[in-house]
Motif scaffolding. Sequence first.
Motif, mmCIF file in Angstrom:
data_model
loop_
_atom_site.group_PDB
_atom_site.id
_atom_site.type_symbol
_atom_site.label_atom_id
_atom_site.label_comp_id
_atom_site.label_asym_id
_atom_site.label_seq_id
_atom_site.Cartn_x
_atom_site.Cartn_y
_atom_site.Cartn_z
ATOM 1 N N VAL A 8 0.876 -1.181 0.000
ATOM 2 C CA VAL A 8 0.000 0.000 0.000
ATOM 3 C C VAL A 8 0.908 1.223 0.000
ATOM 4 O O VAL A 8 1.861 1.300 0.776
ATOM 5 N N VAL A 9 0.596 2.187 -0.867
ATOM 6 C CA VAL A 9 1.411 3.406 -0.945
ATOM 7 C C VAL A 9 0.598 4.585 -0.425
ATOM 8 O O VAL A 9 -0.520 4.838 -0.901
ATOM 9 N N GLY A 10 1.172 5.305 0.558
ATOM 10 C CA GLY A 10 0.502 6.457 1.172
ATOM 11 C C GLY A 10 -0.084 6.051 2.516
ATOM 12 O O GLY A 10 -0.953 5.184 2.567
ATOM 13 N N SER A 208 8.066 5.138 -8.991
ATOM 14 C CA SER A 208 7.559 4.469 -10.197
ATOM 15 C C SER A 208 6.973 3.100 -9.859
ATOM 16 O O SER A 208 7.229 2.545 -8.785
ATOM 17 N N LEU A 209 6.180 2.596 -10.808
ATOM 18 C CA LEU A 209 5.519 1.286 -10.679
ATOM 19 C C LEU A 209 5.689 0.548 -11.994
ATOM 20 O O LEU A 209 5.748 1.171 -13.044
ATOM 21 N N ARG A 210 5.710 -0.775 -11.913
ATOM 22 C CA ARG A 210 5.626 -1.546 -13.167
ATOM 23 C C ARG A 210 4.973 -2.892 -12.870
ATOM 24 O O ARG A 210 4.907 -3.324 -11.707
ATOM 25 N N GLU A 211 4.431 -3.510 -13.925
ATOM 26 C CA GLU A 211 3.899 -4.875 -13.796
ATOM 27 C C GLU A 211 4.951 -5.806 -14.380
ATOM 28 O O GLU A 211 5.471 -5.555 -15.470
ATOM 29 N N GLU A 212 5.237 -6.878 -13.642
ATOM 30 C CA GLU A 212 6.303 -7.781 -14.093
ATOM 31 C C GLU A 212 6.013 -9.173 -13.548
ATOM 32 O O GLU A 212 5.792 -9.319 -12.334
ATOM 33 N N LYS A 242 -0.163 9.958 -11.965
ATOM 34 C CA LYS A 242 1.201 9.966 -12.520
ATOM 35 C C LYS A 242 1.831 8.563 -12.419
ATOM 36 O O LYS A 242 2.396 8.054 -13.391
ATOM 37 N N LEU A 243 1.686 7.944 -11.251
ATOM 38 C CA LEU A 243 2.332 6.634 -11.053
ATOM 39 C C LEU A 243 1.702 5.557 -11.931
ATOM 40 O O LEU A 243 2.382 4.631 -12.383
ATOM 41 N N LEU A 244 0.390 5.676 -12.193
ATOM 42 C CA LEU A 244 -0.303 4.598 -12.921
ATOM 43 C C LEU A 244 -0.144 4.678 -14.437
ATOM 44 O O LEU A 244 -0.621 3.798 -15.155
ATOM 45 N N GLY A 245 0.549 5.723 -14.903
ATOM 46 C CA GLY A 245 0.754 5.864 -16.353
ATOM 47 C C GLY A 245 1.349 4.612 -16.981
ATOM 48 O O GLY A 245 1.032 4.261 -18.122
ATOM 49 N N THR A 246 2.178 3.898 -16.252
ATOM 50 C CA THR A 246 2.850 2.705 -16.793
ATOM 51 C C THR A 246 1.994 1.443 -16.628
ATOM 52 O O THR A 246 2.352 0.382 -17.139
ATOM 53 N N VAL A 247 0.881 1.539 -15.897
ATOM 54 C CA VAL A 247 0.064 0.362 -15.588
ATOM 55 C C VAL A 247 -1.256 0.391 -16.361
ATOM 56 O O VAL A 247 -1.679 -0.618 -16.930
ATOM 57 N N ARG A 249 -3.192 3.386 -18.817
ATOM 58 C CA ARG A 249 -3.322 4.763 -19.303
ATOM 59 C C ARG A 249 -4.720 5.294 -19.072
ATOM 60 O O ARG A 249 -4.935 6.469 -18.794
ATOM 61 N N GLU A 250 -5.712 4.393 -19.205
ATOM 62 C CA GLU A 250 -7.113 4.826 -19.056
ATOM 63 C C GLU A 250 -7.395 5.273 -17.625
ATOM 64 O O GLU A 250 -8.000 6.318 -17.399
ATOM 65 N N ILE A 251 -6.940 4.444 -16.656
ATOM 66 C CA ILE A 251 -7.178 4.796 -15.248
ATOM 67 C C ILE A 251 -6.394 6.066 -14.897
ATOM 68 O O ILE A 251 -6.926 6.987 -14.270
ATOM 69 N N ALA A 252 -5.145 6.111 -15.350
ATOM 70 C CA ALA A 252 -4.320 7.299 -15.077
ATOM 71 C C ALA A 252 -4.991 8.545 -15.654
ATOM 72 O O ALA A 252 -5.064 9.593 -14.996
ATOM 73 N N GLY A 253 -5.505 8.427 -16.874
ATOM 74 C CA GLY A 253 -6.144 9.573 -17.541
ATOM 75 C C GLY A 253 -7.394 10.021 -16.800
ATOM 76 O O GLY A 253 -7.633 11.207 -16.612
ATOM 77 N N HIS A 254 -8.190 9.035 -16.346
ATOM 78 C CA HIS A 254 -9.432 9.380 -15.641
ATOM 79 C C HIS A 254 -9.112 10.043 -14.288
ATOM 80 O O HIS A 254 -9.777 11.013 -13.905
ATOM 81 N N LEU A 255 -8.095 9.543 -13.599
ATOM 82 C CA LEU A 255 -7.688 10.173 -12.332
ATOM 83 C C LEU A 255 -7.193 11.597 -12.578
ATOM 84 O O LEU A 255 -7.409 12.495 -11.764
ATOM 85 N N GLY A 256 -6.542 11.770 -13.716
ATOM 86 C CA GLY A 256 -5.978 13.083 -14.050
ATOM 87 C C GLY A 256 -7.033 14.149 -14.283
ATOM 88 O O GLY A 256 -6.725 15.345 -14.311
ATOM 89 N N LEU A 257 -8.298 13.740 -14.435
ATOM 90 C CA LEU A 257 -9.365 14.729 -14.652
ATOM 91 C C LEU A 257 -9.714 15.485 -13.370
ATOM 92 O O LEU A 257 -10.300 16.563 -13.417
#
Length: 397
Positions: A8-10, A208-212, A242-247, A249-257
Amino acid sequence: MMQNDVVVVGAGISGLSLAYYCVQAGLKTTLLEKGDATGGSFSSPRYGVGGREFWLELGAHTCYSSYQNLLGIVESCGLMASITPRAKVPFSLYRDGQVKSLVSSLNFPELLVSGPKIFSLKKDGQTVKSYYSQIVGQKNYRDVISHFFNAVPSQVTDDFPADMMFKSREKRKDVLKNYTFAEGLQSVARAISAKSGLNVFTGREVVSLREENGQYVVVTADGMEYGAKVLGLALPSAVSSKLLGTVSREIAGHLGLLKAATVDSVGVVIKKENLAMKPVAALISPNDIFFSAVSRDTVPDDSYRGFAFHFRPGLDEKKKMTRICEVLGIGPSRIEKTFTRINTVPSLRLGHHEWHEKIDTLLKGKKNLLLSGNYFGGMAIEDCVSRSKAEFERLGK
Ligand SMILES: Cc1cc2nc3c(=O)[nH]c(=O)nc-3n(C[C@H](O)[C@H](O)[C@H](O)COP(=O)(O)OP(=O)(O)OC[C@H]3O[C@@H](n4cnc5c(N)ncnc54)[C@H](O)[C@@H]3O)c2cc1C
């Protein structure tokens, strides 16, 4: 790489409660926090002198009997006995150097004419301004009530959805209507952080985050990596975006609104004998450089008094300290201790419920990604805990 079931982050109340639910379910959980303590906007810094400690809230200050999910955690952490009543001191207006009671500032004839609309007017689809100016009257709203609302998230709330401010929730009858804890709200953060099975690391900013290989890998600024099948993000929406951009794009974009405001909070501790002002719960200041000054007078101390001034962002230190001294009527040498904190609060707008539905739809495609924070059902502590609980339950489904 450190392996976990959940990262968990935060470590504000959203992340703490999410981590709590995971640990209670027996999951090996790691909580990563950028700051040097857990709690976020739910923390109570301390000033220690001669073996005694005086605490002050730099963010949230009051919990209610309707905070049922929070109370569930409080109960399980054995903290019910430290629930402490808040002294009945007034919320006052601070205008033109004068402290005035909120109630005496209201125009009663206008209130009598408008008040009955409370029984027929619906909050749905209305802004705070459109709804409350009908309930209390335009003049009362403009001169008094709007400033009280603005003080809650420390920003102008005219355009907030009316149904997201002061929600009515079912209350627990065996708990005080409003309360804090003997050692401040930080008591809850400390108790959750001490849960066995939970690893808490402060001073770790996630960069940063990544799926691996079927898991998430979380990277902190010091280069450490934490792997887990389940990732929980409990951060301001812009940081999660910002962190979810790599995981995703749709979720990151919606959060960015979403938009948010920063609140520049400055806490000061003063010896009791050096402050003449009568006890107050808070000073609410219309059209000033600060929205409110929340006091510790609600839990009186024998030696000290404390105030947390919540300023508009971007002011220089000198300007803030000068205003604090003017309002309290003291010289700078009377301030024993200063604390600072930047809080982030969402700027909610009509249409937020639709935004919320869409993010939950997008998250259905990412079962092991849990998102919490103060920008879902509302920004109150209970909204944060309820969101974390719902996200944890989604994991089990
Ligand atoms: C002045 C003020 C007064 C309030 N009063 C009340 C009240 O009386 N009652 C009430 O119910 N609610 C109140 N609220 C609202 C409530 O306190 C907050 O909405 C809630 O505490 C937010 O919790 P959170 O965990 O979602 O966010 P936060 O508390 O902001 O926690 C987010 C955490 O994430 C950390 N973080 C950020 N970026 C990173 C990163 N990259 N890596 C790792 N960690 C990171 C931050 O340091 C922070 O600790 C108040 C809020 C404010 C600002």
